[in-house]
Write a protein that holds these residues in place. Structure first.
Motif, PDB file in Angstrom:
ATOM      1  N   TYR A  23       0.705  -1.220   0.097  1.00 54.51           N
ATOM      2  CA  TYR A  23       0.109   0.040  -0.176  1.00 54.51           C
ATOM      3  C   TYR A  23       1.000   1.142  -0.125  1.00 54.51           C
ATOM      4  O   TYR A  23       0.583   2.169  -0.805  1.00 54.51           O
ATOM      5  N   ALA A  24       1.961   1.251   0.732  1.00 53.13           N
ATOM      6  CA  ALA A  24       2.912   2.352   1.067  1.00 53.13           C
ATOM      7  C   ALA A  24       3.674   2.693  -0.265  1.00 53.13           C
ATOM      8  O   ALA A  24       3.670   3.842  -0.855  1.00 53.13           O
ATOM      9  N   LEU A  25       3.925   1.509  -0.875  1.00 51.06           N
ATOM     10  CA  LEU A  25       4.877   1.444  -2.115  1.00 51.06           C
ATOM     11  C   LEU A  25       3.848   2.131  -3.373  1.00 51.06           C
ATOM     12  O   LEU A  25       4.262   3.062  -4.194  1.00 51.06           O
ATOM     13  N   MET A  26       2.649   1.883  -3.497  1.00 53.32           N
ATOM     14  CA  MET A  26       1.616   2.393  -4.328  1.00 53.32           C
ATOM     15  C   MET A  26       1.557   3.932  -4.065  1.00 53.32           C
ATOM     16  O   MET A  26       1.402   4.611  -5.232  1.00 53.32           O
ATOM     17  N   HIS A  27       1.824   4.488  -3.005  1.00 49.98           N
ATOM     18  CA  HIS A  27       1.534   5.720  -2.617  1.00 49.98           C
ATOM     19  C   HIS A  27       3.183   6.725  -2.746  1.00 49.98           C
ATOM     20  O   HIS A  27       3.077   7.659  -2.107  1.00 49.98           O
ATOM     21  N   GLY A  28       4.140   5.718  -2.595  1.00 50.41           N
ATOM     22  CA  GLY A  28       5.361   6.133  -2.329  1.00 50.41           C
ATOM     23  C   GLY A  28       6.084   7.126  -3.418  1.00 50.41           C
ATOM     24  O   GLY A  28       7.115   7.636  -3.414  1.00 50.41           O
ATOM     25  N   TYR A  29       5.326   7.253  -4.735  1.00 49.10           N
ATOM     26  CA  TYR A  29       6.150   8.004  -5.861  1.00 49.10           C
ATOM     27  C   TYR A  29       5.867   9.401  -5.559  1.00 49.10           C
ATOM     28  O   TYR A  29       4.846   9.807  -4.945  1.00 49.10           O
ATOM     29  N   SER A  30       6.717  10.216  -5.858  1.00 46.76           N
ATOM     30  CA  SER A  30       6.817  11.573  -5.767  1.00 46.76           C
ATOM     31  C   SER A  30       7.482  12.356  -6.875  1.00 46.76           C
ATOM     32  O   SER A  30       8.578  11.965  -7.374  1.00 46.76           O
ATOM     33  N   ASP A  31       7.174  13.421  -7.261  1.00 45.59           N
ATOM     34  CA  ASP A  31       7.682  14.411  -8.301  1.00 45.59           C
ATOM     35  C   ASP A  31       8.498  15.518  -7.575  1.00 45.59           C
ATOM     36  O   ASP A  31       9.265  16.496  -7.956  1.00 45.59           O
ATOM     37  N   ASP A  32       8.166  15.668  -6.308  1.00 39.34           N
ATOM     38  CA  ASP A  32       8.708  16.750  -5.576  1.00 39.34           C
ATOM     39  C   ASP A  32      10.238  16.720  -5.457  1.00 39.34           C
ATOM     40  O   ASP A  32      10.764  15.881  -4.437  1.00 39.34           O
ATOM     41  N   SER A  33      10.843  17.958  -5.793  1.00 43.72           N
ATOM     42  CA  SER A  33      12.329  17.628  -5.841  1.00 43.72           C
ATOM     43  C   SER A  33      12.838  17.704  -4.385  1.00 43.72           C
ATOM     44  O   SER A  33      13.981  16.972  -4.152  1.00 43.72           O
ATOM     45  N   ALA A  34      12.355  18.380  -3.638  1.00 44.30           N
ATOM     46  CA  ALA A  34      12.770  18.615  -2.275  1.00 44.30           C
ATOM     47  C   ALA A  34      12.651  17.096  -1.618  1.00 44.30           C
ATOM     48  O   ALA A  34      13.740  16.815  -1.034  1.00 44.30           O
ATOM     49  N   THR A  35      11.614  16.471  -1.876  1.00 45.40           N
ATOM     50  CA  THR A  35      11.466  15.198  -1.053  1.00 45.40           C
ATOM     51  C   THR A  35      12.462  14.080  -1.683  1.00 45.40           C
ATOM     52  O   THR A  35      12.948  13.297  -1.036  1.00 45.40           O
ATOM     53  N   GLY A  44      16.433   5.569 -15.677  1.00 41.54           N
ATOM     54  CA  GLY A  44      15.619   4.200 -15.955  1.00 41.54           C
ATOM     55  C   GLY A  44      14.962   3.968 -14.883  1.00 41.54           C
ATOM     56  O   GLY A  44      14.199   2.982 -14.595  1.00 41.54           O
ATOM     57  N   ALA A  45      15.208   4.769 -13.581  1.00 42.51           N
ATOM     58  CA  ALA A  45      14.249   4.209 -12.315  1.00 42.51           C
ATOM     59  C   ALA A  45      13.671   5.592 -11.966  1.00 42.51           C
ATOM     60  O   ALA A  45      13.458   6.652 -12.435  1.00 42.51           O
ATOM     61  N   TYR A  46      12.871   5.096 -10.742  1.00 41.09           N
ATOM     62  CA  TYR A  46      11.733   6.137 -10.418  1.00 41.09           C
ATOM     63  C   TYR A  46      11.696   6.381  -8.978  1.00 41.09           C
ATOM     64  O   TYR A  46      12.017   5.197  -8.317  1.00 41.09           O
ATOM     65  N   PHE A  47      11.559   7.527  -8.465  1.00 40.09           N
ATOM     66  CA  PHE A  47      11.864   7.789  -7.001  1.00 40.09           C
ATOM     67  C   PHE A  47      10.510   7.051  -6.230  1.00 40.09           C
ATOM     68  O   PHE A  47       9.302   7.101  -6.838  1.00 40.09           O
ATOM     69  N   ASN A  48      10.923   6.338  -5.125  1.00 37.80           N
ATOM     70  CA  ASN A  48       9.640   5.758  -4.417  1.00 37.80           C
ATOM     71  C   ASN A  48      10.188   5.752  -2.949  1.00 37.80           C
ATOM     72  O   ASN A  48      11.305   5.063  -2.664  1.00 37.80           O
ATOM     73  N   THR A  49       9.285   6.552  -2.097  1.00 37.29           N
ATOM     74  CA  THR A  49       9.836   6.668  -0.550  1.00 37.29           C
ATOM     75  C   THR A  49      10.071   5.447   0.087  1.00 37.29           C
ATOM     76  O   THR A  49      10.824   5.526   0.861  1.00 37.29           O
ATOM     77  N   ALA A  67      15.046   3.860  -5.277  1.00 34.79           N
ATOM     78  CA  ALA A  67      15.071   4.117  -6.858  1.00 34.79           C
ATOM     79  C   ALA A  67      14.159   2.952  -7.498  1.00 34.79           C
ATOM     80  O   ALA A  67      15.178   1.807  -7.515  1.00 34.79           O
ATOM     81  N   ILE A  68      13.322   2.802  -7.841  1.00 38.24           N
ATOM     82  CA  ILE A  68      12.511   1.405  -8.436  1.00 38.24           C
ATOM     83  C   ILE A  68      12.363   1.547  -9.863  1.00 38.24           C
ATOM     84  O   ILE A  68      12.199   2.423 -10.492  1.00 38.24           O
ATOM     85  N   ALA A  69      12.602   0.285 -10.408  1.00 38.03           N
ATOM     86  CA  ALA A  69      12.458   0.260 -11.900  1.00 38.03           C
ATOM     87  C   ALA A  69      10.788   0.315 -12.545  1.00 38.03           C
ATOM     88  O   ALA A  69      10.815   0.178 -13.567  1.00 38.03           O
ATOM     89  N   MET A  70      10.049   0.177 -11.538  1.00 43.69           N
ATOM     90  CA  MET A  70       8.459   0.083 -11.944  1.00 43.69           C
ATOM     91  C   MET A  70       7.973   1.581 -11.802  1.00 43.69           C
ATOM     92  O   MET A  70       8.345   2.050 -10.639  1.00 43.69           O
TER      93      MET A  70
END
Ligand code: HEC
Length: 240
Positions: free
Chosen positions: A128-140, A152-157, A163-166
């Motif tokens: 559940y947290a992983l699904m909410h963990g994406y962010s474009d906010d540069s400060a975060t 090729g990776a995406y930020f996920n809290t 750095a996740i490949a999904m």
């Protein structure tokens, strides 16, 4: 009492979170606690998200449509669902994407999700947290990844290493239409798919819980009998 036992068990569970992901918020799940059950509608919605969104890349290779009959789906419901996906109801839920294509596209093969909630500390809380963990906010992002997000990776809290490949699979509302008319918000989809994955990871959970209750009832009756026996025996002893 049951709650205390469950807390005890929870403490024994892998409490050591890898430490790299952010602390997981805990959600109250219907499958936890004294009145825990699998909610058929919730599972149906989770199944919808899993098969219509996640299965583009992921398999649930330990689960077939037939297994849904264990949580209250009828045979004809299950058959209809399987048919809608052009699947046999006894076939396992496999993604159409082959490993080679996946590796080329994502640099990694998306893992099978059947047992994922058991494999990751936090289980449903993690998904559940992983699904909410994406962010474009540069400060975060800078806070967790001072060097920036790798190519090729995406930020996920909440993903260990952040750095996740999904890419965010639940990028916006309305990705699915639910059978019960419930609004498919991102939060609802994240919730439902997390419950579905909990069921695929431990379908026997409620059976186990039912056994726990039987054992407690047995112990209670046994204690009462032992007490009564003692009274009867001592009554005779005192008379003499
Ligand atoms: C477009 C392809 C794609 C879709 C769609 C997709 N995923 Fe993924 N998923 C991936 C890839 C690739 C990885 C491997 C990521 C990594 O380890 O960096 C992954 C990894 C995961 C992981 C494991 C993370 C970990 O801790 O190792 C979970 C959980 C997950 N996905 C859940 C989902 C859920 C739930 C959905 C549907 C709502 C979904 N995924 C949809 C590609 C996808």
């Amino acid at each position: 009492m049951i709650r205390m036992m469950m807390v005890g068990l929870a403490l024994l569970a892998p409490a050591a979170w890898a430490g790299e992901g952010a602390a997981l918020p805990h959600k109250d799940w219907g499958f936890e606690g004294v009145r825990a059950t699998w909610d058929k509608d919730e599972l149906y919605r989770g199944y919808t998200v899993a098969t219509q969104v996640c299965m583009a890349c992921h398999s649930f290779k330990y689960v077939s449509h037939r297994d849904l009959m264990r949580v209250g789906f009828t045979e004809s419901e299950v058959q209809t669902l399987a048919k809608a996906l052009n699947m046999d109801m006894n076939a396992k839920l496999k993604t159409g994407m082959d490993d080679a294509t996946a590796k080329e596209t994502f640099g990694k093969v998306p893992p099978d999700l059947s047992l994922m909630n058991r494999a990751r500390p936090g289980g449903a809380d993690y998904t559940y947290a992983l699904m909410h963990g994406y962010s474009d906010d540069s400060a975060t992002i800078v806070k967790y990844l001072p060097g920036g997000v790798p190519q090729g990776a995406y930020f996920n809290t909440y993903y260990p290493g952040h750095a996740i490949a999904m890419a965010n699979p639940l990028s916006g509302p309305g990705l699915v239409t639910y059978h019960d008319g419930k609004e498919a918000t991102v939060d609802q989809m994240a919730h439902d798919v997390s419950v579905f994955m909990q069921w695929t990871a431990e379908p026997e959970r409620m059976d186990r819980q039912a056994w726990g209750v039987y054992v407690l009832i047995y112990l209670f009756i046994f204690t009462v009998l032992a007490y009564l026996t003692k009274r009867v025996i001592w009554k005779d002893v005192k008379k003499h």
